[in-house]
Motif scaffolding. Structure first.
Motif, PDB file in Angstrom:
ATOM      1  N   PHE B 162       0.849  -1.199   0.000  1.00 16.51           N
ATOM      2  CA  PHE B 162       0.000   0.000   0.000  1.00 16.51           C
ATOM      3  C   PHE B 162       0.885   1.250   0.000  1.00 16.51           C
ATOM      4  CE2 PHE B 162      -2.715   3.153   2.222  1.00 16.51           C
ATOM      5  CZ  PHE B 162      -3.839   3.091   1.406  1.00 16.51           C
ATOM      6  N   ILE B 163       1.914   1.235   0.857  1.00 16.30           N
ATOM      7  CA  ILE B 163       2.838   2.380   0.921  1.00 16.30           C
ATOM      8  C   ILE B 163       3.552   2.562  -0.415  1.00 16.30           C
ATOM      9  CG2 ILE B 163       4.988   3.204   1.975  1.00 16.30           C
ATOM     10  CD1 ILE B 163       3.966   1.836   4.598  1.00 16.30           C
ATOM     11  N   MET B 164       4.079   1.456  -0.966  1.00 14.19           N
ATOM     12  CA  MET B 164       4.802   1.541  -2.242  1.00 14.19           C
ATOM     13  C   MET B 164       3.891   2.105  -3.332  1.00 14.19           C
ATOM     14  SD  MET B 164       7.698   0.560  -1.256  1.00 14.19           S
ATOM     15  CE  MET B 164       8.944   0.175  -2.424  1.00 14.19           C
ATOM     16  N   ASN B 165       2.642   1.652  -3.354  1.00 15.22           N
ATOM     17  CA  ASN B 165       1.696   2.144  -4.360  1.00 15.22           C
ATOM     18  C   ASN B 165       1.431   3.639  -4.196  1.00 15.22           C
ATOM     19  OD1 ASN B 165      -0.135   0.065  -6.204  1.00 15.22           O
ATOM     20  ND2 ASN B 165       1.037  -0.941  -4.588  1.00 15.22           N
ATOM     21  N   LEU B 166       1.282   4.077  -2.934  1.00 13.74           N
ATOM     22  CA  LEU B 166       0.980   5.492  -2.713  1.00 13.74           C
ATOM     23  C   LEU B 166       2.136   6.399  -3.133  1.00 13.74           C
ATOM     24  CD1 LEU B 166      -0.924   5.863   0.669  1.00 13.74           C
ATOM     25  CD2 LEU B 166      -1.829   5.595  -1.626  1.00 13.74           C
ATOM     26  N   LEU B 167       3.360   5.848  -3.110  1.00 12.35           N
ATOM     27  CA  LEU B 167       4.517   6.664  -3.512  1.00 12.35           C
ATOM     28  C   LEU B 167       4.349   7.189  -4.932  1.00 12.35           C
ATOM     29  CD1 LEU B 167       7.541   4.715  -1.979  1.00 12.35           C
ATOM     30  CD2 LEU B 167       6.448   6.794  -1.153  1.00 12.35           C
ATOM     31  N   VAL B 168       3.522   6.500  -5.718  1.00 12.40           N
ATOM     32  CA  VAL B 168       3.299   6.925  -7.105  1.00 12.40           C
ATOM     33  C   VAL B 168       2.622   8.306  -7.162  1.00 12.40           C
ATOM     34  CG1 VAL B 168       2.122   6.296  -9.270  1.00 12.40           C
ATOM     35  CG2 VAL B 168       3.345   4.573  -7.949  1.00 12.40           C
ATOM     36  N   PHE B 169       1.953   8.705  -6.093  1.00 14.26           N
ATOM     37  CA  PHE B 169       1.415  10.068  -6.040  1.00 14.26           C
ATOM     38  C   PHE B 169       2.542  11.090  -6.239  1.00 14.26           C
ATOM     39  CE2 PHE B 169      -2.469   8.682  -3.624  1.00 14.26           C
ATOM     40  CZ  PHE B 169      -3.380   9.290  -4.469  1.00 14.26           C
ATOM     41  N   TRP B 170       3.734  10.727  -5.780  1.00 21.00           N
ATOM     42  CA  TRP B 170       4.870  11.644  -5.903  1.00 21.00           C
ATOM     43  C   TRP B 170       5.718  11.358  -7.143  1.00 21.00           C
ATOM     44  CZ3 TRP B 170       2.752  10.278  -1.257  1.00 21.00           C
ATOM     45  CH2 TRP B 170       2.424  11.330  -0.382  1.00 21.00           C
ATOM     46  N   THR B 171       5.939  10.067  -7.421  1.00 24.61           N
ATOM     47  CA  THR B 171       6.822   9.744  -8.549  1.00 24.61           C
ATOM     48  C   THR B 171       6.062   9.718  -9.880  1.00 24.61           C
ATOM     49  OG1 THR B 171       6.419   7.372  -8.435  1.00 24.61           O
ATOM     50  CG2 THR B 171       8.178   8.236  -7.053  1.00 24.61           C
ATOM     51  N   LEU B 172       4.736   9.500  -9.811  1.00 27.48           N
ATOM     52  CA  LEU B 172       3.876   9.404 -10.995  1.00 27.48           C
ATOM     53  C   LEU B 172       4.237   8.259 -11.935  1.00 27.48           C
ATOM     54  CD1 LEU B 172       3.265  13.127 -11.938  1.00 27.48           C
ATOM     55  CD2 LEU B 172       1.865  11.573 -10.575  1.00 27.48           C
ATOM     56  N   ASP B 173       5.099   7.376 -11.485  1.00 27.58           N
ATOM     57  CA  ASP B 173       5.462   6.261 -12.332  1.00 27.58           C
ATOM     58  C   ASP B 173       5.743   5.051 -11.453  1.00 27.58           C
ATOM     59  OD1 ASP B 173       6.127   4.946 -14.741  1.00 27.58           O
ATOM     60  OD2 ASP B 173       8.256   5.186 -14.246  1.00 27.58           O
ATOM     61  N   TRP B 174       5.115   3.942 -11.803  1.00 29.18           N
ATOM     62  CA  TRP B 174       5.216   2.765 -10.956  1.00 29.18           C
ATOM     63  C   TRP B 174       6.534   2.033 -11.137  1.00 29.18           C
ATOM     64  CZ3 TRP B 174       4.108   0.232  -6.828  1.00 29.18           C
ATOM     65  CH2 TRP B 174       4.222  -1.157  -6.757  1.00 29.18           C
ATOM     66  N   ARG B 175       7.171   2.156 -12.317  1.00 26.32           N
ATOM     67  CA  ARG B 175       8.311   1.292 -12.618  1.00 26.32           C
ATOM     68  C   ARG B 175       9.469   1.423 -11.639  1.00 26.32           C
ATOM     69  NH1 ARG B 175       8.485   2.882 -18.749  1.00 26.32           N
ATOM     70  NH2 ARG B 175       7.871   4.775 -17.677  1.00 26.32           N
ATOM     71  N   HIS B 254      -3.462  12.901  -0.084  1.00 23.10           N
ATOM     72  CA  HIS B 254      -4.736  13.559  -0.373  1.00 23.10           C
ATOM     73  C   HIS B 254      -4.575  15.072  -0.373  1.00 23.10           C
ATOM     74  CE1 HIS B 254      -9.149  14.501   0.626  1.00 23.10           C
ATOM     75  NE2 HIS B 254      -9.040  14.282  -0.656  1.00 23.10           N
ATOM     76  N   ARG B 255      -3.736  15.561   0.527  1.00 22.17           N
ATOM     77  CA  ARG B 255      -3.543  17.000   0.606  1.00 22.17           C
ATOM     78  C   ARG B 255      -2.843  17.547  -0.645  1.00 22.17           C
ATOM     79  NH1 ARG B 255      -0.943  18.275   5.962  1.00 22.17           N
ATOM     80  NH2 ARG B 255      -2.498  16.793   6.696  1.00 22.17           N
ATOM     81  N   LYS B 256      -1.952  16.743  -1.198  1.00 23.39           N
ATOM     82  CA  LYS B 256      -1.225  17.249  -2.370  1.00 23.39           C
ATOM     83  C   LYS B 256      -1.774  16.690  -3.687  1.00 23.39           C
ATOM     84  CE  LYS B 256       1.459  15.509  -4.726  1.00 23.39           C
ATOM     85  NZ  LYS B 256       2.413  15.273  -5.748  1.00 23.39           N
ATOM     86  N   LEU B 257      -2.900  16.002  -3.574  1.00 23.66           N
ATOM     87  CA  LEU B 257      -3.432  15.274  -4.720  1.00 23.66           C
ATOM     88  C   LEU B 257      -3.609  16.128  -5.970  1.00 23.66           C
ATOM     89  CD1 LEU B 257      -4.760  12.707  -5.892  1.00 23.66           C
ATOM     90  CD2 LEU B 257      -6.912  13.512  -4.997  1.00 23.66           C
ATOM     91  N   VAL B 258      -3.098  15.611  -7.061  1.00 27.07           N
ATOM     92  CA  VAL B 258      -3.369  16.174  -8.375  1.00 27.07           C
ATOM     93  C   VAL B 258      -3.981  15.027  -9.165  1.00 27.07           C
ATOM     94  CG1 VAL B 258      -2.378  17.138 -10.473  1.00 27.07           C
ATOM     95  CG2 VAL B 258      -1.361  17.667  -8.251  1.00 27.07           C
ATOM     96  N   VAL B 259      -5.182  15.220  -9.686  1.00 26.58           N
ATOM     97  CA  VAL B 259      -5.790  14.133 -10.443  1.00 26.58           C
ATOM     98  C   VAL B 259      -5.251  14.149 -11.861  1.00 26.58           C
ATOM     99  CG1 VAL B 259      -7.925  13.186 -11.313  1.00 26.58           C
ATOM    100  CG2 VAL B 259      -7.835  14.128  -9.005  1.00 26.58           C
TER     101      VAL B 259
END
Lengths: 317, 262
Positions: B162-175, B254-259
């Protein structure tokens, strides 16, 4: 039902300058939006791409946290009371799905019953009504991924309404739909507002949606509300000219007459532009008829499309 | 609670819809089981005294087939359902539910793990039992402890994923996130080699980290290595820690969320 005051949202955007350096700029998606919507109203929220429509809807539904300003929906502050608000509102994003991709439509509906803790009988009643009105019977057991866009959209609408929300937000609900599906969705929405008094706010690029559904329009551009009022009044305000088209018995030079100007001539046909407030149409027709022999005539109102185009282009008074 | 059950049930169904994937995965798992068993057998034969890090032939083979059984259950190779929703912007609709995002996905992960346990977990262990002599828990209590430990392993694994997945909010890339996750998970969880094979200092450190809790911990309980209460206790601590960290990170996100995609 919806109160918005001084709403703002800005995003930080990074631009690449070179391989290593990048610069940071702040882009305001919503600059200063203020409006309020009463219970039972159906409001169209329109504006060109990138005007800030979707961003506003996302702040109204609690997905995005506003940078400044205040929002209340159904008495709640969306960003702080998101979960509680979610029980009272229904949302459809035309380009995103809240249905379960791999499972039959029916399964998503069942799950929503548990998600919103709706009583079985109430759920059944509401679902049956949607199935009947949106004609969904034949594809209820088809996995969502196999549905056509029109079918899926009807599913999305149903999913947003099963818990009987007070307010419904629709972000481009008819995008990509064919004429028949579009008409069905519109009919359904207007019945929802008429019969149940649900407050509806929808963003759209479809002018048909606006003309058929919205008694009130909010036009937004560059993150600001530039018009708030009835559709008819929008026309009066942004396009005060009407056109008298006359077919003459004999082609001739441009008619010269007080209060109207010939803007186009094609053989015996001439177009005369006149101001709706300064010149009376009947009087103008009488004066033109006295001057030249007429075979036929029509008075044209500017299309809503023209008006909106003008607003989007910034050609507004 | 009811919703959690319904979510898990549907996720179970959803996973079972892809039968061909299950069968081919099962085949691969089993083939790799034989390969890994052969490698470990060769290593132990050449080792002094026929033992490495306290592992004899029985422990090593049991370890091999247990990891083959559990690797899908605890999703060793990662899982990017949330990351993909962040990348496409679909995460927006997840925020519209009157239910916490973490609980929603935890319930679904429970359904996923249950399916993987039945469809992909039983057969490899059965194969190991047919072809090799494995070490089994001595009594019912030990089996019970193992079951509890597997459930905790799934939850810790979920907490980390879950944590690793959420990091994508910042990196925008899963790879990028995914490669880090895969390295940490395969080395530190005991997937590639038993944690006990590492030098003493390293293996003690690994035992204290979350990845160990997600795979090697239940295996150690199964093999009666170390104090069971201790192993399960540390797992519980990591369940709490990873879930709490995930929740905190979600609030920040959520606070920094950009859709993405408007």
């Amino acid at each position: 039902m919806i109160e918005v005051a001084g709403l703002q949202k800005s995003f930080t955007v990074y631009k690449r300058r070179s391989a290593l350096r990048r610069s940071r700029t702040t882009v305001a998606a919503v600059e200063d939006v203020t409006f309020s919507v009463a219970a039972g109203e159906m409001v169209g929220y329109v504006g060109p791409n990138g005007a800030g429509k979707s961003t506003t809807i996302k702040m109204l539904t609690g997905i995005l946290v506003p940078s400044a300003g205040s929002v209340t929906v159904s008495g709640l502050v969306p960003s702080r009371q998101r979960v509680e608000l979610a029980r009272r509102i229904g949302v459809v994003f035309g380009q995103r799905s809240q249905l379960w991709w791999d499972l039959p439509l029916q399964d998503s509906f069942d799950l929503l019953k548990h998600l919103y803790r709706v009583e079985t009988t109430a759920h059944r009643e509401q679902l049956d009504e949607c199935i009947e009105r949106l004609e969904m019977q034949e594809f209820l057991s088809v996995p969502v991924r196999q549905l056509s866009l029109g079918q899926r959209m009807r599913g999305e609408l149903t999913a947003a309404l099963l818990h009987r929300p007070d307010v419904v937000f629709l972000d481009e609900p008819t995008i990509g739909l064919d004429i028949v599906s579009r008409a069905k969705v519109r009919e359904f929405l207007s019945a929802l507002q008429r019969e149940r008094g649900t407050t509806i706010m929808l963003t759209t690029h479809d002018l048909g949606d606006i003309e058929h559904l919205c008694s009130r329009l909010l036009v937004i551009d560059h993150g600001r509300v530039i018009y708030d009022g009835a559709l008819a009044a929008l026309r009066d305000r942004f396009e005060p000219f009407r056109t008298l088209v006359v077919d003459l018995a004999v082609a001739g030079p441009a008619i010269e007459i007080d209060g109207a100007v010939v803007v186009k001539i094609e053989g015996p046909r001439q177009w005369l532009r006149f101001h709706r407030e300064h010149t009376n149409a009947a009087d103008l027709v009488a004066r033109v008829a006295a001057q030249v022999e007429l075979l036929d005539l029509t008075v044209e109102e500017p299309g809503i499309e023209d008006v909106i185009t003008k607003i989007y282009r910034g050609e507004t008074p | 609670m009811r919703l959690g059950w319904e979510l898990a049930r549907r996720e179970f169904q959803r996973n079972s819809a892809y039968r061909a994937a299950t069968v081919s995965g099962l085949f691969t798992n089993t083939v790799f089981g034989f390969l890994r068993a052969a490698v470990l057998i060769a290593a132990l034969r050449s080792a002094r005294g026929g033992r490495i890090g306290g592992y004899g032939m029985g422990e090593a083979l049991t370890y091999t087939w247990l990891t083959q059984s559990l690797l899908m259950v605890v999703a060793v190779w990662g899982w990017n359902d949330i990351a993909l929703r962040i990348q496409t912007g679909d995460i927006a609709t997840d925020f519209l539910r009157p239910y916490g995002l973490q609980s929603w996905w935890l319930a679904r992960d429970g359904g996923r793990a249950a399916y993987q346990l039945i469809a992909r977990g039983v057969f490899p262990l059965f194969t190991g039992w047919i072809f090799y002599s494995l070490i089994w828990p001595a009594n019912a209590l030990r089996w019970l402890a193992f079951s509890v430990s597997v459930v905790l392993a799934v939850v810790v694994s979920f907490g980390v994923r879950f944590i690793m997945n959420l990091l994508v909010f910042w990196t925008l890339d899963w790879r990028g996130v995914s490669s880090i996750h895969n390295v940490l998970m395969s080395v530190c969880s005991g997937m590639v080699l038993p944690v006990a094979f590492f030098p003493h200092g390293v293996s003690v450190t690994l035992r204290a980290l979350p990845w160990y809790q997600a795979l090697q911990a239940p295996i150690d309980v199964f093999l009666s290595r170390g104090d069971v209460g201790n192993v399960i206790g540390v797992q519980v601590l990591w369940v709490i820690a990873t879930l709490a960290a995930g929740r905190g990170l979600l609030r920040l996100a959520h606070r920094k969320l950009v859709v993405q995609g408007g």
